[in-house]
Design an enzyme around this catalytic site. Structure first.
Site, mmCIF file in Angstrom:
data_model
loop_
_atom_site.group_PDB
_atom_site.id
_atom_site.type_symbol
_atom_site.label_atom_id
_atom_site.label_comp_id
_atom_site.label_asym_id
_atom_site.label_seq_id
_atom_site.Cartn_x
_atom_site.Cartn_y
_atom_site.Cartn_z
ATOM 1 N N SER A 275 0.998 -1.214 -0.016
ATOM 2 C CA SER A 275 -0.081 -0.119 0.133
ATOM 3 C C SER A 275 0.936 1.312 0.002
ATOM 4 O O SER A 275 1.412 1.353 -1.026
ATOM 5 C CB SER A 275 -0.960 0.209 1.202
ATOM 6 O OG SER A 275 -2.006 0.892 1.023
ATOM 7 N N ASP B 232 -1.243 1.946 -4.219
ATOM 8 C CA ASP B 232 -2.177 0.570 -4.746
ATOM 9 C C ASP B 232 -3.583 1.050 -5.012
ATOM 10 O O ASP B 232 -4.411 0.159 -5.423
ATOM 11 C CB ASP B 232 -1.976 -0.493 -3.770
ATOM 12 C CG ASP B 232 -2.631 -0.383 -2.419
ATOM 13 O OD1 ASP B 232 -2.841 0.676 -2.034
ATOM 14 O OD2 ASP B 232 -3.055 -1.292 -1.921
ATOM 15 N N ASP C 39 -3.373 6.677 -3.312
ATOM 16 C CA ASP C 39 -1.865 6.212 -2.831
ATOM 17 C C ASP C 39 -1.280 5.025 -3.987
ATOM 18 O O ASP C 39 -2.151 4.753 -4.696
ATOM 19 C CB ASP C 39 -2.077 5.526 -1.272
ATOM 20 C CG ASP C 39 -2.921 4.379 -1.537
ATOM 21 O OD1 ASP C 39 -3.633 4.141 -2.324
ATOM 22 O OD2 ASP C 39 -2.723 3.635 -0.486
ATOM 23 N N ASP D 227 -5.798 2.022 -3.144
ATOM 24 C CA ASP D 227 -7.314 1.586 -2.337
ATOM 25 C C ASP D 227 -7.464 2.748 -1.662
ATOM 26 O O ASP D 227 -8.461 2.804 -0.960
ATOM 27 C CB ASP D 227 -6.914 0.468 -1.579
ATOM 28 C CG ASP D 227 -5.914 0.535 -0.530
ATOM 29 O OD1 ASP D 227 -4.953 1.559 -0.721
ATOM 30 O OD2 ASP D 227 -5.735 -0.085 0.227
#
Length: 545
Positions: A152, A300, A298, A302
């Protein structure tokens, strides 16, 4: 022989990755030559297994059982597969995705090979893909589970392994412990005993196309809004821009230096839009192109952050401010169901939901809990995580959150209004609820446990002159026990807890003003800012950090 060096040699004999083998050789040679730093790194890397928990795995890359590497990931895949078989899911489809971090593609391929040898039907994304798109694929393809290799918004030296079950939600206790036990059994045997197979299916563009087609149904077409966008060196750009094109949005003004995936994250100290300075380049682009709003994902994708002109200047909305305007918008549009947020998020959401006759539910921190709320209509956590489409993705999704935000800004623009106007209206209607964080990053995790012990032993009786009630969240109550302490006064609340994904101690601060005291919103914000600053100072002293 030195037990540490013996363990390192045993690890080296099994490690299939030339990069981690080379690094291990360097550390061993340096440690044997008397380099204390190298020995310390070896001791850390071999201190114990990297813990598998409700966030799956997450840690620094490198050799050894306490690091993220191909050995650890191979064992994790085999252990998870064994758990799925024991749970009656043998032979099912499992979607495997990954971000653009170092080693992510290797870890994903190892996972697919191990699961294929166990008799599953792995669906391996052929290129790096946003986490919420992979989560969408679980239900879309009828999978029994999903795995995303991602850390992440962690620093570039980290990677991770996120696990979903067939309902599209992340794992929660006791499942994490059961999977960890299976991984431990696998790790007790030789790595060579874990079979592999290349009988997996590669997922091409079909997954992204299906996600984009679905996302395009969530908002009206032909929205009139100008926007700037940053992918924060991550994997969100191609999908976010494809969704925008599908609904007829104009192309964004992009932060070119952060647009394409880059695992080094060269323009930011930490690739997290919440971190100071992380969206400065996006704000510069916004000023240059005079756009209506900034959307940031961000790495990734999500999570979603937003920036707008507030009180005359560009700034990023707090996670709670964005959660509030998205929830308020859903409630105004008549979206029925349960509105949920974590216990560290602003308590304003409960007031909003009740005012519109909708139920509210507080959860423990993390979307593994929010996404599982029955009848969820909208959920968020203050760490810029938002679920605007729970039926398709019962997890945080920075792409559909960004799309929903753009639709809201377009709707406001058509009325001659802005996000700032909507925030002011909410404050005048419900009172100004202001939140902030006191966050301390540590290199020694014992500092966090010591601070929590001091707080429990001697909690403050008064903050900002208000008498407090103290709740030890380890006692549970309406929620499962969690490591945290909640302090509440008449117009304030503080929740203190260790971060679940980073070496940080966090205190979540909230101060509230009545609607009557918030009619002059700029003046109320100045009062709130002074109170938050004072509360931060008092809590810092109370924690001894």
């Amino acid at each position: 022989m030195d037990p540490l060096i013996t363990a390192a040699h045993a690890w080296r004999a099994e490690d299939p990755d030339a990069d981690t083998v080379a690094r291990l050789d360097e550390l061993v040679a340096a440690a044997e030559a008397g380099d204390a730093a190298a020995r310390g790194e070896l001791e850390s890397a071999f201190a114990g297994p990297l813990e598998f928990g409700t966030a799956g795995l997450r840690g620094a890359l490198g050799p050894g059982p306490a690091r993220m590497n191909r050995v650890v990931v191979t064992r994790a895949a085999a252990g998870f597969g064994r758990w799925l078989i024991a749970a009656g899911h043998e032979g099912g489809k499992i979607i495997v995705g990954y971000d653009a971090r170092y080693k992510s593609a290797d870890f994903a391929r190892d996972t697919a090979e191990v699961l294929a040898a166990q008799g599953f039907v792995p669906l391996l994304c052929e290129r790096s893909t946003p986490t919420p798109v992979v989560a969408f694929g679980i239900n879309h393809y009828g999978c029994v589970a999903g795995i995303v290799v991602t850390a992440s918004h962690n620093p570039p030296q980290d990677n991770g392994y996120k696990v979903y079950l067939g309902d599209g939600s992340q794992i929660v206790p006791p499942t994490d412990g059961e999977i960890a036990a299976q991984i431990a059994e696998v790790a007790a045997g030789p790595l060579a005993d874990i079979p592999r197979s290349d009988a997996y299916t590669m997922l091409g563009d079909d997954l992204v196309q299906a996600y984009v087609a679905h996302a395009a149904t969530l908002v009206p077409a032909g929205l009139d809004v100008s926007w700037a966008y940053t992918a924060m060196h991550g994997v969100g750009a191609r999908v976010m821009e494809a969704v925008a094109t599908a609904v007829g949005l104009p192309a964004p003004a992009v932060v070119a230096a952060q647009h394409d995936p880059d695992p080094a994250f060269p323009t930011v100290a930490f690739p997290n839009p919440e971190e100071p300075g992380a969206i400065d380049l996006a704000l510069a682009v916004a000023r240059e192109h005079d756009v209506d709003v900034v959307v940031a994902n961000d790495p990734d994708a999500d999570r979603c952050a937003a920036a707008a002109v507030i009180d005359g200047d560009w700034r990023m909305l707090t996670g709670d401010e964005l959660g509030t305007v998205l929830a308020d918008d859903a409630l105004r549009r008549g979206v029925a169901g349960v509105y949920a947020s974590s216990i560290v998020s602003s308590s304003l959401l409960q007031k909003l939901a009740e005012a519109h006759g909708q139920p509210y539910q507080a959860t423990l921190t993390g979307f593994k809990w929010i996404g599982r709320v029955p009848g969820l209509a909208f959920g968020y956590e203050e760490a810029i995580g938002y679920c605007c489409d729970p039926k398709a993705v019962p997890d945080k999704d920075g792409i559909t959150a960004g799309l929903t935000l753009l639709a809201l800004v377009a709707s406001l623009k058509a009325q001659g209004l802005t996000l700032a106007d909507r925030l002011d209206e909410i404050a005048r209607t419900y009172g100004l609820w202001t939140t902030a964080q006191l966050s301390v990053r540590v290199s020694d995790l014992s500092l966090i446990s010591d601070a929590m012990a001091r707080l429990r032993a001697n909690p403050p009786a008064v903050l900002l002159g208000e008498a407090l009630t103290v709740d030890d969240l380890l006692d549970g109550g309406d929620l499962l026990p969690t490591d945290g302490v909640r302090l509440q006064g008449e117009t304030l609340r503080v929740v203190v807890r260790p971060s679940g994904t980073e070496p940080k101690l966090k205190a979540y601060l909230e101060v509230r003003a009545t609607a009557e005291a918030s009619q002059d919103v700029p003046a109320a914000r100045k009062v709130a800012a002074a109170r938050i600053a004072a509360l931060r100072a008092e809590m810092s002293a109370a924690l001894g950090l």
